[in-house]
Design a protein around this motif. Structure first.
Motif, PDB file in Angstrom:
ATOM      1  N   LEU A 157       0.744  12.296  -3.707  1.00 50.58           N
ATOM      2  CA  LEU A 157       1.393  12.191  -2.400  1.00 50.58           C
ATOM      3  C   LEU A 157       2.658  11.349  -2.492  1.00 50.58           C
ATOM      4  N   LEU A 158       2.555  10.211  -3.138  1.00 52.71           N
ATOM      5  CA  LEU A 158       3.723   9.347  -3.286  1.00 52.71           C
ATOM      6  C   LEU A 158       4.812  10.055  -4.087  1.00 52.71           C
ATOM      7  N   TYR A 159       4.434  10.736  -5.145  1.00 57.43           N
ATOM      8  CA  TYR A 159       5.415  11.481  -5.948  1.00 57.43           C
ATOM      9  C   TYR A 159       6.090  12.553  -5.095  1.00 57.43           C
ATOM     10  N   LEU A 160       5.313  13.264  -4.297  1.00 58.84           N
ATOM     11  CA  LEU A 160       5.857  14.321  -3.449  1.00 58.84           C
ATOM     12  C   LEU A 160       6.876  13.753  -2.466  1.00 58.84           C
ATOM     13  N   VAL A 161       6.517  12.662  -1.825  1.00 60.12           N
ATOM     14  CA  VAL A 161       7.427  12.039  -0.852  1.00 60.12           C
ATOM     15  C   VAL A 161       8.676  11.507  -1.543  1.00 60.12           C
ATOM     16  N   ARG A 219       1.765  21.623  -0.719  1.00 61.04           N
ATOM     17  CA  ARG A 219       1.604  20.704  -1.854  1.00 61.04           C
ATOM     18  C   ARG A 219       1.032  19.347  -1.468  1.00 61.04           C
ATOM     19  N   ILE A 220       0.808  19.098  -0.189  1.00 62.20           N
ATOM     20  CA  ILE A 220       0.227  17.819   0.234  1.00 62.20           C
ATOM     21  C   ILE A 220      -1.198  17.747  -0.296  1.00 62.20           C
ATOM     22  N   PRO A 221      -1.513  16.719  -1.073  1.00 67.28           N
ATOM     23  CA  PRO A 221      -2.845  16.636  -1.679  1.00 67.28           C
ATOM     24  C   PRO A 221      -3.948  16.317  -0.665  1.00 67.28           C
ATOM     25  N   GLU A 222      -5.154  16.653  -1.055  1.00 69.86           N
ATOM     26  CA  GLU A 222      -6.338  16.459  -0.217  1.00 69.86           C
ATOM     27  C   GLU A 222      -6.495  14.999   0.220  1.00 69.86           C
ATOM     28  N   GLY A 223      -6.123  14.084  -0.648  1.00 71.31           N
ATOM     29  CA  GLY A 223      -6.268  12.659  -0.340  1.00 71.31           C
ATOM     30  C   GLY A 223      -5.573  12.262   0.949  1.00 71.31           C
ATOM     31  N   TYR A 224      -4.451  12.908   1.254  1.00 70.65           N
ATOM     32  CA  TYR A 224      -3.740  12.603   2.505  1.00 70.65           C
ATOM     33  C   TYR A 224      -4.613  12.944   3.707  1.00 70.65           C
ATOM     34  N   TYR A 225      -5.173  14.139   3.689  1.00 69.14           N
ATOM     35  CA  TYR A 225      -5.962  14.601   4.829  1.00 69.14           C
ATOM     36  C   TYR A 225      -7.246  13.796   4.990  1.00 69.14           C
ATOM     37  N   ASP A 236      -7.730   8.998   1.894  1.00 64.87           N
ATOM     38  CA  ASP A 236      -8.479   8.319   0.840  1.00 64.87           C
ATOM     39  C   ASP A 236      -7.656   8.303  -0.446  1.00 64.87           C
ATOM     40  N   PRO A 237      -7.100   7.138  -0.809  1.00 61.44           N
ATOM     41  CA  PRO A 237      -6.296   7.076  -2.030  1.00 61.44           C
ATOM     42  C   PRO A 237      -7.100   7.392  -3.288  1.00 61.44           C
ATOM     43  N   GLN A 238      -8.417   7.253  -3.231  1.00 57.05           N
ATOM     44  CA  GLN A 238      -9.254   7.581  -4.389  1.00 57.05           C
ATOM     45  C   GLN A 238      -9.244   9.083  -4.660  1.00 57.05           C
ATOM     46  N   ASN A 256       0.846  -1.180   0.000  1.00 53.38           N
ATOM     47  CA  ASN A 256       0.000   0.000   0.000  1.00 53.38           C
ATOM     48  C   ASN A 256       0.891   1.242   0.000  1.00 53.38           C
ATOM     49  N   CYS A 257       1.269   1.676  -1.185  1.00 51.46           N
ATOM     50  CA  CYS A 257       2.183   2.811  -1.315  1.00 51.46           C
ATOM     51  C   CYS A 257       1.553   4.109  -0.825  1.00 51.46           C
ATOM     52  N   PHE A 258       0.252   4.247  -0.974  1.00 52.66           N
ATOM     53  CA  PHE A 258      -0.416   5.441  -0.469  1.00 52.66           C
ATOM     54  C   PHE A 258      -0.256   5.522   1.045  1.00 52.66           C
ATOM     55  N   GLU A 259      -0.488   4.420   1.725  1.00 51.55           N
ATOM     56  CA  GLU A 259      -0.361   4.406   3.186  1.00 51.55           C
ATOM     57  C   GLU A 259       1.089   4.597   3.610  1.00 51.55           C
ATOM     58  N   ASN A 260       2.029   4.023   2.861  1.00 45.91           N
ATOM     59  CA  ASN A 260       3.444   4.229   3.170  1.00 45.91           C
ATOM     60  C   ASN A 260       3.788   5.715   3.105  1.00 45.91           C
ATOM     61  N   ALA A 261       3.311   6.392   2.061  1.00 44.18           N
ATOM     62  CA  ALA A 261       3.571   7.825   1.922  1.00 44.18           C
ATOM     63  C   ALA A 261       2.874   8.600   3.036  1.00 44.18           C
ATOM     64  N   CYS A 262       1.675   8.191   3.403  1.00 38.79           N
ATOM     65  CA  CYS A 262       0.954   8.848   4.505  1.00 38.79           C
ATOM     66  C   CYS A 262       1.740   8.744   5.808  1.00 38.79           C
ATOM     67  N   GLN A 263       2.319   7.592   6.051  1.00 39.04           N
ATOM     68  CA  GLN A 263       3.112   7.409   7.276  1.00 39.04           C
ATOM     69  C   GLN A 263       4.286   8.381   7.316  1.00 39.04           C
TER      70      GLN A 263
END
Length: 106
Positions: A71-75, A53-59, A62-64, A21-28
């Motif tokens: 988020l992953l690109y930013l990290v 620049r942190i996208p709304e999905g992080y807050y 929701d990876p959708q 889950n790359c989205f969750e990894n980036a969130c961490q």
């Protein structure tokens, strides 16, 4: 050249990313980063811009809401700067989260 006609199944593509889950990894990583940046001694113009620049999905967690994986690109694109900050704070948990995200997803 091989004359093989092995059928490649779609679910076999990118097997190395299966069950990651790359989205969750980036969130961490961002969770740790935002915690560190609460201490004003670590904040600066670069990190202020990063946070913007942190996208709304992080807050929303929701990876959708992050279909382009911003988020992953930013990290991943700032991993060395994030790593330097985590080194400076000697935050082992944060460094581990970044290392996991980099090795599995970046």
């Amino acid at each position: 050249m091989c004359d093989c006609k092995k059928e490649i199944k779609v679910d076999e593509s990118y097997v190395s990313f299966k069950n990651i889950n790359c989205f969750e990894n980036a969130c961490q990583v961002v969770d740790h980063l935002l915690r560190v940046l609460k201490e004003t001694q670590y904040s600066n113009a670069f990190w202020e811009r990063f946070v913007e620049r942190i996208p709304e999905g992080y807050y929303l967690r929701d990876p959708q809401k992050d279909p382009k994986e911003e988020l992953l690109y930013l990290v991943c694109s700032c991993a060395s700067m994030i790593g330097e900050l985590f080194d400076r704070t000697e935050d082992e948990d944060a460094l581990h989260a970044l290392e996991k995200c980099e090795s599995e997803c970046c």
